[in-house]
Design an enzyme around this catalytic site. Structure first.
Site, PDB file in Angstrom:
ATOM      1  N   GLU A  35      -5.102  -4.580  10.793  1.00 18.86           N
ATOM      2  CA  GLU A  35      -4.037  -3.599  10.961  1.00 18.86           C
ATOM      3  C   GLU A  35      -4.271  -2.791  12.242  1.00 18.86           C
ATOM      4  O   GLU A  35      -5.012  -1.788  12.210  1.00 18.86           O
ATOM      5  CB  GLU A  35      -4.018  -2.623   9.772  1.00 18.86           C
ATOM      6  CG  GLU A  35      -3.813  -3.280   8.438  1.00 18.86           C
ATOM      7  CD  GLU A  35      -3.245  -2.308   7.411  1.00 18.86           C
ATOM      8  OE1 GLU A  35      -2.192  -2.613   6.845  1.00 18.86           O
ATOM      9  OE2 GLU A  35      -3.844  -1.233   7.204  1.00 18.86           O
ATOM     10  N   ASN A  87       0.872  -1.175   0.000  1.00 24.32           N
ATOM     11  CA  ASN A  87       0.000   0.000   0.000  1.00 24.32           C
ATOM     12  C   ASN A  87       0.909   1.225   0.000  1.00 24.32           C
ATOM     13  O   ASN A  87       1.511   1.548   1.018  1.00 24.32           O
ATOM     14  CB  ASN A  87      -0.898  -0.032   1.251  1.00 24.32           C
ATOM     15  CG  ASN A  87      -1.732   1.235   1.394  1.00 24.32           C
ATOM     16  OD1 ASN A  87      -1.769   2.073   0.494  1.00 24.32           O
ATOM     17  ND2 ASN A  87      -2.392   1.369   2.537  1.00 24.32           N
ATOM     18  N   GLY A  92       3.145   2.167  10.874  1.00 23.42           N
ATOM     19  CA  GLY A  92       4.175   3.189  10.724  1.00 23.42           C
ATOM     20  C   GLY A  92       4.953   3.490  11.987  1.00 23.42           C
ATOM     21  O   GLY A  92       5.664   4.501  12.058  1.00 23.42           O
ATOM     22  N   SER A 137       3.830  -2.277  10.367  1.00 20.64           N
ATOM     23  CA  SER A 137       5.281  -2.409  10.584  1.00 20.64           C
ATOM     24  C   SER A 137       5.848  -3.765  10.161  1.00 20.64           C
ATOM     25  O   SER A 137       6.771  -4.286  10.803  1.00 20.64           O
ATOM     26  CB  SER A 137       5.645  -2.090  12.043  1.00 20.64           C
ATOM     27  OG  SER A 137       5.308  -0.749  12.354  1.00 20.64           O
ATOM     28  N   LYS A 190       0.139   4.252  -0.195  1.00 24.71           N
ATOM     29  CA  LYS A 190      -0.481   5.430   0.437  1.00 24.71           C
ATOM     30  C   LYS A 190      -0.267   6.657  -0.454  1.00 24.71           C
ATOM     31  O   LYS A 190      -0.285   6.526  -1.678  1.00 24.71           O
ATOM     32  CB  LYS A 190       0.061   5.613   1.854  1.00 24.71           C
ATOM     33  CG  LYS A 190      -0.069   4.313   2.674  1.00 24.71           C
ATOM     34  CD  LYS A 190       0.162   4.460   4.134  1.00 24.71           C
ATOM     35  CE  LYS A 190      -0.068   3.127   4.833  1.00 24.71           C
ATOM     36  NZ  LYS A 190       0.075   3.210   6.281  1.00 24.71           N
ATOM     37  N   HIS A 197      -9.490   1.458   5.369  1.00 21.03           N
ATOM     38  CA  HIS A 197      -8.205   1.664   6.043  1.00 21.03           C
ATOM     39  C   HIS A 197      -8.363   2.687   7.166  1.00 21.03           C
ATOM     40  O   HIS A 197      -9.116   3.658   7.023  1.00 21.03           O
ATOM     41  CB  HIS A 197      -7.159   2.143   5.030  1.00 21.03           C
ATOM     42  CG  HIS A 197      -5.757   2.044   5.551  1.00 21.03           C
ATOM     43  ND1 HIS A 197      -5.247   2.944   6.460  1.00 21.03           N
ATOM     44  CD2 HIS A 197      -4.774   1.148   5.313  1.00 21.03           C
ATOM     45  CE1 HIS A 197      -4.000   2.601   6.749  1.00 21.03           C
ATOM     46  NE2 HIS A 197      -3.685   1.508   6.061  1.00 21.03           N
ATOM     47  N   GLU A 211      -6.580   5.021   8.102  1.00 18.94           N
ATOM     48  CA  GLU A 211      -6.246   6.407   7.725  1.00 18.94           C
ATOM     49  C   GLU A 211      -7.432   7.073   7.017  1.00 18.94           C
ATOM     50  O   GLU A 211      -7.628   8.285   7.149  1.00 18.94           O
ATOM     51  CB  GLU A 211      -4.972   6.423   6.860  1.00 18.94           C
ATOM     52  CG  GLU A 211      -3.747   6.161   7.720  1.00 18.94           C
ATOM     53  CD  GLU A 211      -2.568   5.540   6.992  1.00 18.94           C
ATOM     54  OE1 GLU A 211      -2.550   5.526   5.754  1.00 18.94           O
ATOM     55  OE2 GLU A 211      -1.652   5.037   7.689  1.00 18.94           O
TER      56      GLU A 211
HETATM   57  P1  13P Z   1       3.334   0.264   7.641  1.00 19.12           P
HETATM   58  O1  13P Z   1       3.783  -1.014   6.997  1.00 19.12           O
HETATM   59  O2  13P Z   1       4.077   1.474   7.153  1.00 19.12           O
HETATM   60  O3  13P Z   1       3.275   0.148   9.135  1.00 19.12           O
HETATM   61  O4  13P Z   1       1.805   0.512   7.138  1.00 19.12           O
HETATM   62  C1  13P Z   1       0.874  -0.495   7.256  1.00 19.12           C
HETATM   63  C2  13P Z   1      -0.348  -0.092   6.533  1.00 19.12           C
HETATM   64  O5  13P Z   1      -1.072   0.785   6.951  1.00 19.12           O
HETATM   65  C3  13P Z   1      -0.649  -0.782   5.266  1.00 19.12           C
HETATM   66  O6  13P Z   1      -1.927  -0.511   4.825  1.00 19.12           O
END
Ligand code: 13P
Length: 254
Positions: A165, A10, A171, A211, A12, A93, A95
């Protein structure tokens, strides 16, 4: 038969055309690792360029609108991402939930729109640190899924993946422990079997995200009920992402 492990990047809100070389490198190396299903969800602007580069990997979107078309300035529909070459869409997601106020009803509507457009789904769920500390993580996550997953769908296990997640692991460099992942994935599996039946619900891939990197991929991917990974930061370079794909391929050999 069990589906192949599914490793999805992803990107982002990262990536301009200069990043197409990373996508190309991921695609070419994935051709040697056919035991793993590899995909990237770049930003909308790169869906078609990545689709044109990709010979092996899947390409998807990170979101879509719940309507197929209409007066929605700045939005993109499922039909449009499918037309650009996307084969799947990530929905729900954290976010999107946090930054755009998306709730369960909207996410369920987006799932329906994506299925109508012929896309596969990766439906996300995950709790905050506060909920985990309060011992309410499992109830919260299964509640999110009950409210967002389609009631029924054709070829369920092919068309649907779930991504667990935990928000506090995204992150932060602090992945969930394998014990916590195993417990949550078992709860999600039960829900999937209750909803879609033993065979189809039992085969839906439950991805872990938060992560994941080459160093911890193996222990996460060999955990029971983990069918793959949804990777953010470590998917932005071919080197980082392919380390995770290689760990998944190695496990298929053991
Ligand atoms: P990270 O791998 O950067 O922690 O992000 C995970 C994520 O949100 C994937 O959709």
């Amino acid at each position: 038969m069990a589906l192949r492990p599914y490793i999805v990047g992803n990107w982002k809100m990262n990536g301009t055309r200069s990043m197409l070389s990373e996508a190309r490198a991921i695609d070419r190396s994935s051709q040697r690792l056919m035991k793993v299903e590899v995909a990237i969800a770049p930003p909308y602007t790169l869906i078609h360029p990545v689709h044109r580069e990709a010979e092996q990997i899947g390409v998807g979107a990170q979101d879509c609108h719940a309507e197929p078309d209409g007066a929605h300035t700045g939005d993109i529909s499922a039909t449009m991402v499918a037309d650009a070459g996307a084969k799947f869409v990530i929905l729900g997601h954290s976010e999107r939930r946090q930054e755009h106020g998306e709730g369960d009803d909207l996410i369920r509507a987006k799932c329906a729109a994506a299925l109508d457009a012929g896309l596969k789904l990766i439906v996300c769920c995950g709790e905050s640190e506060k909920l985990r500390d309060a011992g309410k993580a499992e109830k919260f996550v299964t509640g999110q899924l009950k409210a967002t997953l389609p009631e029924a769908l054709d070829e369920t296990s092919e068309r649907l993946s779930v991504a667990y997640e935990p928000i506090w692991a995204i992150g932060t460099g602090r992945a969930a422990t394998v014990e916590d992942i195993a417990a949550m994935h078992a709860a999600i599996r039960k829900l999937l079997v209750d909803r879609y039946g033993e065979e189809e619900g039992g085969a839906v891939r439950i991805l872990y995200g938060g992560s994941v990197k080459a160093e911890n991929a193996r222990e996460i991917l060999e955990t029971e009920n983990v069918g793959g990974a949804l990777v953010g930061g470590a998917s932005l370079t071919a080197e980082g992402f392919l380390g995770i794909v290689a760990a998944a391929a190695e496990l298929q050999d053991t």
